[in-house]
Design a protein around this motif. Structure first.
Motif, mmCIF file in Angstrom:
data_model
loop_
_atom_site.group_PDB
_atom_site.id
_atom_site.type_symbol
_atom_site.label_atom_id
_atom_site.label_comp_id
_atom_site.label_asym_id
_atom_site.label_seq_id
_atom_site.Cartn_x
_atom_site.Cartn_y
_atom_site.Cartn_z
ATOM 1 N N SER A 86 -16.431 23.223 -10.507
ATOM 2 C CA SER A 86 -17.780 23.506 -11.002
ATOM 3 C C SER A 86 -18.802 22.413 -10.735
ATOM 4 O O SER A 86 -20.005 22.674 -10.756
ATOM 5 C CB SER A 86 -17.730 23.763 -12.520
ATOM 6 O OG SER A 86 -16.808 24.773 -12.838
ATOM 7 N N MET A 87 -18.351 21.165 -10.535
ATOM 8 C CA MET A 87 -19.283 20.040 -10.494
ATOM 9 C C MET A 87 -19.889 19.872 -9.103
ATOM 10 O O MET A 87 -19.202 19.506 -8.145
ATOM 11 C CB MET A 87 -18.566 18.755 -10.913
ATOM 12 C CG MET A 87 -18.043 18.764 -12.344
ATOM 13 S SD MET A 87 -19.364 18.874 -13.565
ATOM 14 C CE MET A 87 -20.186 17.309 -13.307
ATOM 15 N N SER A 88 -21.193 20.120 -8.996
ATOM 16 C CA SER A 88 -21.891 19.934 -7.719
ATOM 17 C C SER A 88 -22.519 18.554 -7.601
ATOM 18 O O SER A 88 -22.893 18.130 -6.509
ATOM 19 C CB SER A 88 -22.978 21.009 -7.567
ATOM 20 O OG SER A 88 -23.939 20.891 -8.618
ATOM 21 N N THR A 89 -22.667 17.844 -8.732
ATOM 22 C CA THR A 89 -23.259 16.499 -8.700
ATOM 23 C C THR A 89 -22.239 15.437 -8.300
ATOM 24 O O THR A 89 -22.594 14.271 -8.150
ATOM 25 C CB THR A 89 -23.845 16.141 -10.072
ATOM 26 O OG1 THR A 89 -22.828 16.323 -11.077
ATOM 27 C CG2 THR A 89 -25.039 17.014 -10.407
ATOM 28 N N ARG A 233 -20.008 10.323 -7.947
ATOM 29 C CA ARG A 233 -21.264 11.070 -7.922
ATOM 30 C C ARG A 233 -21.866 10.998 -6.525
ATOM 31 O O ARG A 233 -21.685 10.022 -5.781
ATOM 32 C CB ARG A 233 -22.230 10.533 -8.970
ATOM 33 C CG ARG A 233 -22.653 9.101 -8.809
ATOM 34 C CD ARG A 233 -23.652 8.687 -9.883
ATOM 35 N NE ARG A 233 -23.984 7.277 -9.761
ATOM 36 C CZ ARG A 233 -24.879 6.792 -8.908
ATOM 37 N NH1 ARG A 233 -25.530 7.617 -8.099
ATOM 38 N NH2 ARG A 233 -25.128 5.500 -8.863
ATOM 39 N N SER A 237 -27.427 12.117 -6.907
ATOM 40 C CA SER A 237 -27.273 12.419 -8.334
ATOM 41 C C SER A 237 -27.220 11.132 -9.141
ATOM 42 O O SER A 237 -26.646 10.131 -8.701
ATOM 43 C CB SER A 237 -25.999 13.227 -8.575
ATOM 44 O OG SER A 237 -26.007 14.412 -7.830
ATOM 45 N N ASP A 241 -27.757 13.185 -14.401
ATOM 46 C CA ASP A 241 -27.571 14.495 -13.767
ATOM 47 C C ASP A 241 -26.136 14.985 -13.958
ATOM 48 O O ASP A 241 -25.905 16.169 -14.244
ATOM 49 C CB ASP A 241 -27.881 14.419 -12.267
ATOM 50 C CG ASP A 241 -29.336 14.093 -11.991
ATOM 51 O OD1 ASP A 241 -30.186 14.431 -12.839
ATOM 52 O OD2 ASP A 241 -29.617 13.480 -10.946
ATOM 53 N N VAL A 242 -25.184 14.077 -13.776
ATOM 54 C CA VAL A 242 -23.771 14.433 -13.957
ATOM 55 C C VAL A 242 -23.526 14.879 -15.393
ATOM 56 O O VAL A 242 -22.834 15.870 -15.647
ATOM 57 C CB VAL A 242 -22.861 13.245 -13.589
ATOM 58 C CG1 VAL A 242 -21.397 13.581 -13.880
ATOM 59 C CG2 VAL A 242 -23.035 12.867 -12.125
ATOM 60 N N VAL A 244 -25.615 16.162 -17.569
ATOM 61 C CA VAL A 244 -26.207 17.479 -17.836
ATOM 62 C C VAL A 244 -25.285 18.581 -17.331
ATOM 63 O O VAL A 244 -25.034 19.586 -18.027
ATOM 64 C CB VAL A 244 -27.598 17.577 -17.175
ATOM 65 C CG1 VAL A 244 -28.098 19.024 -17.207
ATOM 66 C CG2 VAL A 244 -28.590 16.666 -17.876
ATOM 67 N N GLU A 245 -24.764 18.408 -16.132
ATOM 68 C CA GLU A 245 -23.881 19.438 -15.576
ATOM 69 C C GLU A 245 -22.576 19.525 -16.364
ATOM 70 O O GLU A 245 -22.036 20.621 -16.560
ATOM 71 C CB GLU A 245 -23.605 19.143 -14.105
ATOM 72 C CG GLU A 245 -22.930 20.300 -13.388
ATOM 73 C CD GLU A 245 -22.817 20.087 -11.892
ATOM 74 O OE1 GLU A 245 -22.730 21.087 -11.159
ATOM 75 O OE2 GLU A 245 -22.814 18.917 -11.448
ATOM 76 N N VAL A 248 -23.064 21.756 -19.319
ATOM 77 C CA VAL A 248 -23.045 23.179 -18.971
ATOM 78 C C VAL A 248 -21.603 23.674 -18.842
ATOM 79 O O VAL A 248 -21.250 24.749 -19.362
ATOM 80 C CB VAL A 248 -23.819 23.414 -17.655
ATOM 81 C CG1 VAL A 248 -23.672 24.866 -17.196
ATOM 82 C CG2 VAL A 248 -25.287 23.049 -17.830
ATOM 83 N N VAL A 249 -20.755 22.900 -18.176
ATOM 84 C CA VAL A 249 -19.355 23.297 -18.005
ATOM 85 C C VAL A 249 -18.639 23.336 -19.353
ATOM 86 O O VAL A 249 -17.877 24.273 -19.637
ATOM 87 C CB VAL A 249 -18.635 22.335 -17.039
ATOM 88 C CG1 VAL A 249 -17.157 22.697 -16.928
ATOM 89 C CG2 VAL A 249 -19.290 22.362 -15.666
#
Length: 815
Positions: A86-89, A233, A237, A241-242, A244-245, A248-249
């Motif tokens: 899931s982690m794009s950052t 990272r 990022s 930013d990390v 925040v993501e 969400v996860v």
């Protein structure tokens, strides 16, 4: 160029001629700079540059799970997989855990420490093998239980065991009796991702069950949080930013898996703040030691300014002659600064040499643990540059005011040589007085902080832990082969316990999953308590231990009510638990806990006893709920007990006896280490012990340097007042009156310094409270520090005071 060489050449001759003063200055600077360089080296190696072979290590993050109460946890394998997808950052994530394995070669076997790592572990770190390849370029080949059995070895193992033979690639290693293929060799200097530990082997995480035995519940069970996770990272990022993501996860996982993940969040930390490794024990303490060493260096600088101002005043005739011969003010100014530069270079050489040897001090404080500890801070380029720069800057700064003073002398006054009979100006007196007061204040802060921390450490070592460690020997065990089920482990443990109890000199013996006050902390279980409704954000993950009958008797924890576990509490018998006092207070609130029900592990447990509270992870921890369950009812495959043996024999005899009893109990399990429990639990105070000793040494250095400063100031002040004192004695003043005048001036300076230092010490005491717990600004400590500084100041004033009091009036009037 020639002019500069002439200036430095003259400065070198001056320093050689005044070799005594030169030696004092160089040694003073070296003490301060060596101390701060050493602590900076520790900070650099453990906090700033903990992964020296990893590029862009400032982008490496530690990812941890957190409860609503803020407690940090390891991460489950299932959560790790979801994060990775899931982690794009992040450019990648990897998970790992530490294990010890049996390593067999040429018919000889020994233990070796390994990291079980997920595929892509080396890709996240972006390191390259010396030879061969790292597994993980195709994660599917290693991130499955049926994947390839590959191993990466350390450069150290390749060098020591295989003599750097390139043909090691493709060869077989016997690990726990199983063949693994060597795929690559890690670069020199790479020890793994747990700072302070040096690993020699890396194997696929999904092969862990095959290597060590046990079930694979941890792979899918989200409650089984046992993995350390790191990520890198992306360059675009930020840490925010990390985070925040991650939020969400975490919210999605809490929604999709409410029973396991409600109340669980994820946090991204800089690697220096990771909850695993030496930084988790030493980070705040290293920063404190660095500040304290900087304080000592500041005292050195202030002391040298005072000393060099005195010497500059005594050199007024020399500067007057040079001015009369055509030397300009700037020439004299640069000449004095050149002397400072040479003093700094000499001090830098000595500081670097001292710091090189002092940097290894940490290893002398390391507790005796069954871990591959490698706390060897490096003296790298940063620390070398710091030592050089700090030495030169300290010397130049200390010479700056004297240089200004030297370049602004009164030519007529200097040539008439009346400096000894003439008082210095009020401005000079004020500067010198301020410097001495500053020294005393800084010494007070350093000494009181050291005393407060030492007292806090002493109180921790003397604190009642709630159990009895003296006379208890520990013995940890492991399986000789993988695949041993829990029933076989329990049968072996019962045989060994019976054999130990029947041994002469043994009072009692028991076994458990965890040892209290160890570095690992222990395990927890999420509970439901009959009749108790937790608050919305309340953490019901309670620390626990799996223990055998006689465990409480062996370590001296009394059962306050109810019963101990017995041989009937096994297998399919009704599950039972023993709780501590804090558990009863918090969750039952006046109700009788005996017979009440708990739900954990998906089973119903009956409370059969209440044990006295004790300390479980730290000596300064507040009371916390804790519970125990029978080892024979809850042991999992791959769980091996630690035996606790209470005996009346020596620790060495107890260890030998325990090893012999282990061999007699069977060959499927063996003892991997033995040690006295009193020695084992010292590891929990490792950080406090290091800090207490270093702060104590720095405090002693601070008061010694401050004493030199007071002495230098008073000696100079007395020398300036020789004629005045001679006049007083000629008019009838006694030696006692003259000595009193000197003492009163010293007393005023000391009182002013102590009053100033007290304010700083109060602030420092509050900071120390959070570090060691229970530290308070005790009045007797401040009284002792005030007394010590007053005595030091009195002695520093006494020597020059007695010297002038013994002079004859005629000699005094001659100046």
């Amino acid at each position: 160029m020639e002019s500069a060489l002439a200036v430095f050449s003259f400065a070198a001759r001056r320093l050689r001629k005044r070799w005594g003063i030169t030696l004092v200055v160089v040694l003073s600077i070296s003490i301060g700079v060596a101390a701060s360089t050493t602590t900076l080296g520790w900070v650099q190696s453990i906090l700033v540059n903990p992964l020296p072979t990893v590029p862009d290590q400032d982008r490496i993050l530690a990812l941890v799970s957190k409860t609503n109460s803020g407690e940090r946890l390891a991460t489950s394998n299932a959560d790790f997989r979801d994060l990775k997808e899931s982690m794009s950052t992040l450019t990648g994530l990897a998970a790992f855990r530490e294990d010890s394995l049996s390593f067999e070669r040429n018919g000889n076997s020994r233990r070796i420490w390994a990291m079980s790592v997920s595929g892509g572990f080396f890709d996240v770190l972006e390191i390259r093998p010396v030879i061969g390849t790292f597994f993980g370029s195709d994660p599917a080949s290693v991130d499955t239980t049926g994947g390839a059995r590959l191993a990466v070895i350390s450069y150290r193992l390749w060098e020591d065991e295989f003599l750097r033979d390139p043909s090691v690639i493709g060869s077989k290693l016997l690990l726990n009796g199983q063949a693994y293929t060597v795929s690559g060799v890690a670069p020199a200097g790479f020890d793994g991702t747990v700072v302070g530990l040096a690993f020699d082997l890396w194997v696929p995480l999904m092969q862990r069950d095959a290597l060590l035995g046990g079930d694979n519940q941890w792979q899918e069970e989200r409650r089984h949080r046992s993995l350390n996770v790191i990520g890198k990272r992306s360059g675009l990022s930020s840490l925010e930013d990390v985070q925040v993501e991650l939020g969400v996860v975490a919210a999605r996982l809490a929604r999709d898996y409410p029973e396991q993940n409600v109340g669980i969040s994820f946090q991204a930390l800089k690697f220096a703040d990771a909850p695993f490794g030496a930084q988790s024990l030493l980070a705040d303490r290293l920063k404190l030691m660095y500040v304290a060493s900087g304080l000592v260096l500041l005292i050195v600088c202030v002391n040298l300014i005072t000393l060099l101002l005195v010497l500059t005043t005594e050199r007024q005739r020399e500067f007057g002659v040079r001015s009369a011969l055509g030397a300009t003010r700037s020439t004299i100014f640069l000449q004095v600064l050149a002397e400072g530069v040479l003093l700094g270079l000499l001090a830098a050489a000595l500081s670097i040499l001292a710091a090189h040897y002092l940097s290894g001090l940490l290893r002398f404080f390391v507790p005796d643990l069954d871990l591959p500890i490698a706390l060897e801070p490096r003296t790298d380029r940063v620390t070398l540059v710091y030592a050089l720069g700090a030495s030169v800057c300290t010397a130049v700064l200390a010479n700056f005011l004297p240089a200004i003073r030297a370049s602004s002398i009164d030519l007529t006054r200097a040539l008439t040589d009346i400096t000894r009979s003439q008082s210095v100006s009020r401005t000079e007196q004020h500067v010198q007085t301020t410097l001495v007061v500053a020294q005393i204040a800084l010494a007070y802060i350093a000494l009181s902080s050291a005393a407060l921390f030492l007292n806090g450490y002493k109180s921790l070592t003397e604190r009642d832990l709630g159990f009895e460690a003296s006379g208890v020997t520990l013995m940890a065990t492991a399986a000789t082969r993988p695949g041993l089920d829990a029933a076989a482990v329990i049968a072996y443990a019962n045989r060994l316990q019976t054999g130990l109890v029947e041994t002469p000199g043994v009072r009692s013996a028991a076994f458990a999953e965890w040892v209290p006050m160890g570095l690992h902390g222990g395990s927890w279980e999420e509970l439901q308590v009959q009749g108790y409704s937790p608050a919305q954000d309340e953490n019901m993950r309670i620390l626990r231990n799996l223990v055998s009958p006689a465990y409480f008797e062996t370590i001296g924890v009394p059962i306050l009510s109810g019963r101990d576990f017995s041989s009937r509490d096994v297998g399919e018998a009704p599950a039972v638990a023993i709780i501590n006092e804090e558990f009863a207070r918090r969750f039952f609130r006046g109700r009788d806990p005996l017979g009440m029900r708990l739900i954990g592990w998906g089973r119903e447990l009956t409370v059969v006893g209440i044990a006295r509270d004790s300390r479980y992870t730290k000596a300064n921890e507040p009371p916390r709920p804790y519970f125990y369950v029978p080892f024979a009812q809850f042991a999992n495959p791959g769980m091996y007990p630690v035996f606790h043996i209470s005996s009346a024999i020596s620790a060495r005899e107890a260890s030998e006896m325990a090893m012999s009893a282990s061999r007699n109990a069977g060959s499927e399990i063996y003892a991997i280490w033995t040690k006295p429990m009193s020695k084992y639990i010292q590891a929990s105070l490792f950080g406090e012990r290091v800090t207490a000793i270093i702060l104590g040494a720095l405090g002693a250095a601070a008061i010694f340097i401050a004493a030199l400063g007071i002495y230098g100031m008073m000696a100079y002040s007395v020398a300036q007042r020789v004629s005045e004192m001679g006049t007083r004695m000629a008019l009838g003043a006694s030696s006692r009156i003259v000595l009193g005048l000197v003492a009163r001036r010293g007393a005023r300076l000391t009182v002013a310094g102590i009053a100033t230092g007290l304010l700083g010490a109060i602030v420092a005491g509050e900071k120390l409270r959070a570090l060691i717990g229970g530290v308070v600004s005790e009045l007797w400590i401040h009284a002792a520090v005030v007394t010590a500084l007053a005595l030091v100041a009195m002695l520093a004033c006494l020597v020059p005071g007695l010297r002038i009091a013994r002079l004859q009036p005629v000699d005094s009037l001659k100046g």
